[in-house]
Design an enzyme around this catalytic site. Structure first.
Site, PDB file in Angstrom:
ATOM      1  N   GLU A  33      -8.639   3.311  -2.558  1.00 66.43           N
ATOM      2  CA  GLU A  33      -8.402   4.253  -1.395  1.00 66.43           C
ATOM      3  C   GLU A  33      -7.658   3.287  -0.287  1.00 66.43           C
ATOM      4  O   GLU A  33      -8.144   2.414   0.280  1.00 66.43           O
ATOM      5  CB  GLU A  33      -9.788   4.590  -0.769  1.00 66.43           C
ATOM      6  CG  GLU A  33     -10.774   5.563  -1.828  1.00 66.43           C
ATOM      7  CD  GLU A  33     -10.351   6.865  -1.935  1.00 66.43           C
ATOM      8  OE1 GLU A  33      -9.342   7.255  -1.350  1.00 66.43           O
ATOM      9  OE2 GLU A  33     -11.142   7.567  -2.505  1.00 66.43           O
ATOM     10  N   CYS A  88      -7.040   5.680   8.228  1.00 66.61           N
ATOM     11  CA  CYS A  88      -6.254   5.681   7.130  1.00 66.61           C
ATOM     12  C   CYS A  88      -5.562   7.156   7.084  1.00 66.61           C
ATOM     13  O   CYS A  88      -4.398   7.387   6.753  1.00 66.61           O
ATOM     14  CB  CYS A  88      -6.770   5.622   5.836  1.00 66.61           C
ATOM     15  SG  CYS A  88      -8.322   6.604   5.687  1.00 66.61           S
TER      16      CYS A  88
END
Ligand code: NAD
Length: 522
Positions: free
Chosen positions: A238, A272
């Protein structure tokens, strides 16, 4: 020498040292993985309902201690108390609820079908069993929600876990350990290894857990993928994002501008899935920019423990320096800083504060558009038609989240289908992380694999197929000895099963029966 290795939790708003932690040594990682593997054997045999009972104690503990948990997150990471609740604690509670409701369904035995099975008297099913020990390496920007949601699913499915939290948020890492102590897990099943990633990362992979789940930057993800490949260990990555936010001609500017401001500056832009590139239709861009600047200027910067603060500090000096570099590069290439753009010290606080910054006159030659800034910047760029907006959005090495704004959901869906991303949110941004049913993950440099959702659940299991033959024949038709008639029989069987026309199929069946001598004549 030993002193320099101590891991410190530093409050990013005040720079006060919250706590110090003794790091694990690289050699400990093998011991930790082995201890977890030992405990995991019995845990895997524990019925899933009993495993969930342990985890529901985590749920109860969290609900009774929201204030304390939020405070620890805020003083370790800097985000505001409200963000600690909304973006850290809430997703974890939702994960626990998701496990309770969906885990059994997603991992129950699955009966398979195939046209050959009834003919050949075959029964086939998939079962889902724990992988073993999961090595989780997590970042500082969501130091609670990210590891917690991964640990909960991994444990619920019968795995052991060794967690390496970020060295920048060790206080939260320690709190996670204490929360699972409350759950009364078997000794050794879940272990927290505090320390530097550069020291513990490789030894953790070399200790050969059964899977690595890494959340963090692209360079470290790439490095760990190579290390994992050497050990043939699967890895979920991720990684970063550079998420586009597309405001189409018919968008609601009032709502879209509020979302852009929140999406760019929540957690001081250290997300993110932050809004990092805003593309606005040329007919709206002037008005949109004015409203965004006005809303940005209203944000109150300060210590996140003050509930009336909108934006806290950044995590450290290195991150501020990167934001300054991106702004400097943009300005040097012709961009304008419309508000913000410098360090701040709200109320005289010495911490890592940076003003929320709006940039215009930006383009795709600039770092603030091409590289992950991971800070409080909101660059705005006009486009003249939808095809151009899609091209601009896709012109990135990242593909995590995206946001599309339009009063026509139909048009927005069309655009969403053409965006290269793991998730596209229409008329909102960012929030799907909080819903455990929605898969989380990206394409391109944003990573590989998924967490959350049924797809995330399946990352933590071995999908084992069990197939039973109940054939009454003494030998299967494809066994030895080989012969011309078997060859012809297999060819005819293919016609019977896969030919498109009925006649052709019927012919295939007859030929096959003849070839295999099942009609009683040669
Ligand atoms: P990072 O890669 O520097 O660190 C992440 C973790 O890896 C930390 O625990 C760190 O100690 C460890 N680490 C560092 N060097 C290592 C090495 N050589 N070997 C093994 N482990 C090592 O990232 P960060 O600064 O903590 O987090 C920010 C990044 O994470 C951003 O790029 C952000 O986009 C990304 N991120 C992605 C998601 C997502 O869900 N896709 C979520 C949060 C953050």
């Amino acid at each position: 020498m030993a002193e320099s290795k101590i891991i410190q939790s530093i409050n990013p708003a005040t720079l006060a040292v919250n706590a110090e932690f003794e790091p694990a040594s690289p050699g400990d990682m093998k011991t930790f993985v082995e201890a977890s593997r030992e405990a995991q054997k019995a845990w895997a045999r524990t019925p899933i309902r009993r495993r969930l009972e342990h985890l529901l104690k985590v749920n109860r503990f969290m609900l009774s201690n929201v204030d304390d948990i939020a405070r620890v997150i805020t003083i370790d990471n800097g985000k505001t108390l409200l963000e600690a609740v909304n973006t850290e604690i809430l997703p974890v509670l939702d994960t626990l609820n998701f496990c309770d409701s969906d885990l059994l369904r997603a991992t129950s035995d699955e009966k398979l079908s195939n046209p050959i099975f009834p003919v050949a008297r075959i029964e086939s099913s998939n079962i889902y069993e724990p992988l073993g020990v999961i090595g989780i390496i997590s970042p500082w920007n969501f130091p609670f929600a990210i590891p917690m949601s991964q640990i909960i699913v991994a444990l619920a499915l019968g795995n052991g876990v060794v967690l390496k939290p970020s060295e920048f948020t060790p206080l939260v890492g320690d709190m996670i350990k204490r929360i699972f102590d409350e759950a009364g897990l078997p000794e050794g099943l879940f272990i927290v290894a505090q320390g530097l990633g550069t020291e513990l990362g490789d030894p953790l992979v070399e200790a050969h857990p059964d899977k690595i789940v890494f959340t963090g930057s692209v360079p470290v993800g790439r490095h760990l993928m190579t290390k994992a490949a050497e050990q043939v260990i699967p890895i979920v990555l991720e990684l970063g994002g550079k998420d586009p936010f597309i405001v189409l001609e018919d968008a609601d500017v009032e709502r879209a501008s509020s979302a852009a401001v929140w999406g760019a500056f929540v957690n001081a832009g250290q997300v993110c899935a932050s809004v990092e590139r805003v593309y606005v239709h040329e007919s709206l861009v002037e008005h949109f920019t004015e409203v965004v600047i006005e809303k940005t200027q209203r944000l109150r910067l300060g210590d996140g423990t003050n509930p009336d603060v909108d934006m806290g500090p950044m995590i450290n000096e290195r991150r501020i320096a990167l934001v300054e570099a991106h702004i400097g590069d943009a300005v040097a290439k012709g961009a304008a800083v419309r508000t913000g753009g410098k360090r701040a010290s709200p109320g005289g606080l010495p911490g890592h504060f940076f003003e929320p910054t709006v940039l215009t006159g930006v383009n795709h030659t600039m770092d603030c558009i091409n590289e992950e800034t991971f800070g409080p910047t909101l660059p705005i760029m006009p486009f003249s038609n939808t095809a151009e907006a899609i091209d601009l959005a896709n012109d990135s090495k990242y593909g995590l989240l995206s946001s599309v704004w339009s009063r026509s959901t139909k048009n927005a869906r069309e655009v969403a289908r053409r965006i290269e991303a793991g998730t596209v949110i229409i008329n909102d941004c960012l929030f799907t992380y909080g819903f455990s049913q929605c898969p989380w993950g990206g394409v391109k440099n944003s990573g590989t694999g998924r967490t959350h959702s049924v797809h995330g659940i399946r990352e933590f299991v071995n999908i084992k197929n069990i197939t039973v033959s109940k054939s009454p024949l003494r030998e299967d038709l494809w066994w030895y000895p080989y012969s011309k008639s078997k060859f012809n029989g297999m060819k005819a069987g293919m016609q019977a099963l896969y030919c498109e026309g009925l006649r052709c199929r019927a012919g295939g069946i007859l030929d096959a029966l003849r070839s295999f001598n099942l009609l009683g004549n040669k």
